[in-house]
Design a protein around this motif. Structure first.
Motif, mmCIF file in Angstrom:
data_model
loop_
_atom_site.group_PDB
_atom_site.id
_atom_site.type_symbol
_atom_site.label_atom_id
_atom_site.label_comp_id
_atom_site.label_asym_id
_atom_site.label_seq_id
_atom_site.Cartn_x
_atom_site.Cartn_y
_atom_site.Cartn_z
ATOM 1 N N ARG A 158 -60.946 4.553 -52.800
ATOM 2 C CA ARG A 158 -59.496 4.397 -52.746
ATOM 3 C C ARG A 158 -59.117 3.117 -52.011
ATOM 4 N N ARG A 159 -59.836 2.826 -50.911
ATOM 5 C CA ARG A 159 -59.584 1.585 -50.179
ATOM 6 C C ARG A 159 -59.835 0.375 -51.078
ATOM 7 N N GLY A 160 -60.881 0.454 -51.905
ATOM 8 C CA GLY A 160 -61.172 -0.642 -52.812
ATOM 9 C C GLY A 160 -60.041 -0.882 -53.795
ATOM 10 N N TRP A 161 -59.491 0.205 -54.372
ATOM 11 C CA TRP A 161 -58.381 0.057 -55.313
ATOM 12 C C TRP A 161 -57.140 -0.486 -54.624
ATOM 13 N N VAL A 162 -56.902 -0.064 -53.386
ATOM 14 C CA VAL A 162 -55.758 -0.594 -52.636
ATOM 15 C C VAL A 162 -55.910 -2.096 -52.426
ATOM 16 N N LEU A 163 -57.125 -2.527 -52.066
ATOM 17 C CA LEU A 163 -57.365 -3.954 -51.868
ATOM 18 C C LEU A 163 -57.247 -4.727 -53.179
ATOM 19 N N SER A 169 -54.169 -8.618 -56.219
ATOM 20 C CA SER A 169 -53.487 -8.917 -57.480
ATOM 21 C C SER A 169 -52.053 -9.356 -57.224
ATOM 22 N N LEU A 170 -51.393 -8.685 -56.275
ATOM 23 C CA LEU A 170 -50.017 -9.036 -55.949
ATOM 24 C C LEU A 170 -49.943 -10.327 -55.147
ATOM 25 N N VAL A 171 -50.807 -10.445 -54.131
ATOM 26 C CA VAL A 171 -50.732 -11.588 -53.216
ATOM 27 C C VAL A 171 -50.976 -12.911 -53.936
ATOM 28 N N TRP A 172 -52.029 -12.987 -54.734
ATOM 29 C CA TRP A 172 -52.290 -14.243 -55.433
ATOM 30 C C TRP A 172 -51.527 -14.341 -56.744
ATOM 31 N N ALA A 203 -57.974 -10.739 -46.655
ATOM 32 C CA ALA A 203 -58.001 -9.552 -47.514
ATOM 33 C C ALA A 203 -59.110 -9.659 -48.551
ATOM 34 N N PHE A 204 -59.361 -10.872 -49.026
ATOM 35 C CA PHE A 204 -60.416 -11.080 -50.017
ATOM 36 C C PHE A 204 -61.771 -10.752 -49.408
ATOM 37 N N PHE A 205 -61.988 -11.163 -48.142
ATOM 38 C CA PHE A 205 -63.244 -10.836 -47.470
ATOM 39 C C PHE A 205 -63.412 -9.318 -47.373
ATOM 40 N N ALA A 206 -62.320 -8.618 -47.042
ATOM 41 C CA ALA A 206 -62.373 -7.157 -46.939
ATOM 42 C C ALA A 206 -62.683 -6.528 -48.297
ATOM 43 N N LEU A 207 -62.124 -7.084 -49.358
ATOM 44 C CA LEU A 207 -62.384 -6.579 -50.704
ATOM 45 C C LEU A 207 -63.849 -6.752 -51.069
ATOM 46 N N ARG A 255 -66.420 -6.842 -49.038
ATOM 47 C CA ARG A 255 -67.217 -5.856 -48.303
ATOM 48 C C ARG A 255 -67.080 -4.467 -48.902
ATOM 49 N N GLU A 256 -65.912 -4.174 -49.473
ATOM 50 C CA GLU A 256 -65.651 -2.827 -49.969
ATOM 51 C C GLU A 256 -66.239 -2.574 -51.352
ATOM 52 N N VAL A 257 -66.105 -3.539 -52.279
ATOM 53 C CA VAL A 257 -66.511 -3.288 -53.665
ATOM 54 C C VAL A 257 -67.702 -4.135 -54.105
ATOM 55 N N GLY A 258 -68.130 -5.075 -53.268
ATOM 56 C CA GLY A 258 -69.272 -5.907 -53.616
ATOM 57 C C GLY A 258 -68.869 -7.211 -54.262
ATOM 58 N N PRO A 259 -69.779 -8.179 -54.303
ATOM 59 C CA PRO A 259 -69.451 -9.515 -54.791
ATOM 60 C C PRO A 259 -69.263 -9.626 -56.295
ATOM 61 N N VAL A 260 -69.812 -8.688 -57.068
ATOM 62 C CA VAL A 260 -69.692 -8.781 -58.524
ATOM 63 C C VAL A 260 -68.323 -8.312 -58.998
ATOM 64 N N ARG A 261 -67.832 -7.208 -58.421
ATOM 65 C CA ARG A 261 -66.572 -6.646 -58.892
ATOM 66 C C ARG A 261 -65.344 -7.229 -58.211
ATOM 67 N N ALA A 262 -65.527 -7.880 -57.067
ATOM 68 C CA ALA A 262 -64.376 -8.389 -56.318
ATOM 69 C C ALA A 262 -63.500 -9.354 -57.117
ATOM 70 N N PRO A 263 -64.061 -10.301 -57.900
ATOM 71 C CA PRO A 263 -63.188 -11.272 -58.587
ATOM 72 C C PRO A 263 -62.419 -10.715 -59.771
ATOM 73 N N LEU A 264 -62.623 -9.457 -60.134
ATOM 74 C CA LEU A 264 -61.996 -8.936 -61.348
ATOM 75 C C LEU A 264 -60.474 -8.876 -61.247
ATOM 76 N N PHE A 265 -59.934 -8.869 -60.018
ATOM 77 C CA PHE A 265 -58.484 -8.803 -59.876
ATOM 78 C C PHE A 265 -57.814 -10.067 -60.422
ATOM 79 N N THR A 266 -58.576 -11.156 -60.572
ATOM 80 C CA THR A 266 -57.979 -12.403 -61.054
ATOM 81 C C THR A 266 -57.424 -12.270 -62.466
ATOM 82 N N TYR A 267 -57.876 -11.260 -63.204
ATOM 83 C CA TYR A 267 -57.343 -11.060 -64.545
ATOM 84 C C TYR A 267 -55.989 -10.356 -64.525
ATOM 85 N N VAL A 268 -55.590 -9.850 -63.360
ATOM 86 C CA VAL A 268 -54.284 -9.206 -63.216
ATOM 87 C C VAL A 268 -53.251 -10.201 -62.699
ATOM 88 N N ASN A 269 -53.688 -11.245 -62.014
ATOM 89 C CA ASN A 269 -52.764 -12.208 -61.412
ATOM 90 C C ASN A 269 -51.729 -12.765 -62.384
#
Length: 332
Positions: free
Chosen positions: A10-15, A20-23, A235-239, A241-255
């Protein structure tokens, strides 16, 4: 760090939602800031304030001291990742809609594939990735040529060129990090680059600022620096740590979705049929060009052969997470 194959918490989805909103809101704040600030003033104010905010964290962790030893490459990274893009985007948004700017910047993966091809990466020649490359640029053409979205003049053509150049620079930056700054703590690199760019742009920002900024522009610039630059990196650093380096950049497709939606709702920017048609073409093309249609990729070996931007980004993010863990250990 969450294992790669485990469900996102849940923390991962929140991040994910936060990033997605911040950037995604960045382009709205830039549009509001350049209403009464010069592009150089926006670039200087954004980087200088964000660097000052991150400075205590970089000093306390010892990351800034380590970054000093690599200052030439950090300057190169700052020029490609911050100095060029921040000024280009600010100038482009004096004439371009914020939502369209956010969508065009999302073409970074398309340029990454082109760079990979020039560097001899044969994996970029797969039909799916090449098809994604073609699809993405077709989507860009459909959006830009959309009647009622922008008037194609000399000024708007220059602005489009500035945005696409920004996307190219964003595609180049990970290669500098992966091959020249992989051993430098990321917060040290980011802080030193931000402060350097902010200080260098300050005289130009002052010289080109010919009007009194409105309260709305001042608030937008401050939020751009604090929320979309300094806090966004934390926040990106926290993301990571929470979901790992492979899945973290996926939010860029929502920006781009956020950028277009905010531009339409808050700034009354038009949503044309061409935008509705081209928008998914751009995002789908970027996805297939960058990933080949696969969510998970194997870890790259940065010491042999060419790598793609997706792979170097994964390595960079992994390095960032390692830096954070090391910093925490060193403090105790």
């Amino acid at each position: 760090m969450t294992p790669r194959n485990s469900p996102i918490t849940r923390r991962g989805w929140v991040l994910f939602a936060v990033m997605s909103l911040v950037w995604g809101i960045t382009y709205l704040f830039i549009k509001e800031a350049v209403a009464t600030f010069s592009p150089a003033a926006v670039a200087s104010g954004r980087t200088l304030l964000a660097g000052i905010i991150l400075l205590p964290f970089a000093i306390r962790s010892g990351a800034l001291r380590q970054a000093w030893r690599y200052w030439p490459w950090i300057l190169a990274f700052g020029a490609v990742e911050m100095a060029g893009p921040f000024l280009l985007l600010s100038h482009a948004e004096t004439t371009m809609p914020s939502g369209l700017t956010g969508l065009l910047v999302a073409t970074v993966p398309l340029f990454a594939v082109i760079i990979a091809l020039f560097r001899g990466d044969r994996t970029a020649l797969t039909p799916i990735r090449l098809g994604g490359l073609l699809l993405g640029f077709i989507g860009v053409a459909v959006v830009v040529a959309s009647p009622g979205l922008i008037e194609l003049t000399a000024g708007s053509s220059i602005a489009i060129g500035e945005i696409m150049l920004t996307a190219l620079l964003y595609a180049i930056a990970p290669f500098i990090i992966a091959h020249k700054l992989a051993d430098v703590p990321s917060i040290g690199t980011i802080t030193l680059a931000l402060l350097t760019v902010g200080i260098l742009y300050l005289p130009l920002g002052i010289a080109t600022q010919h009007q009194v900024p409105t309260t709305r522009s001042i608030v937008s610039l401050v939020l751009l620096a604090i929320v979309c630059t300094a806090l966004a990196f934390l926040a990106f650093f926290a993301l990571i740590r929470e979901v790992g380096p492979v899945r973290a950049p996926l939010f860029t497709y929502v920006n781009p979705v956020v950028a277009v939606a905010l531009g339409a709702v808050i700034l009354s920017e038009p949503i044309t049929p061409g935008l509705i048609l081209g928008f998914p073409l751009v995002l789908a093309g970027c996805w297939f060009a960058a990933t080949g249609g696969k969510l998970r990729r194997t870890e790259p070996d940065l010491t042999t052969g060419p790598v793609t931007t997706v792979e170097t980004a994964e390595a960079l993010l992994a390095d960032t997470a390692t830096d954070t863990d090391t910093t925490t250990t060193d403090k105790h």
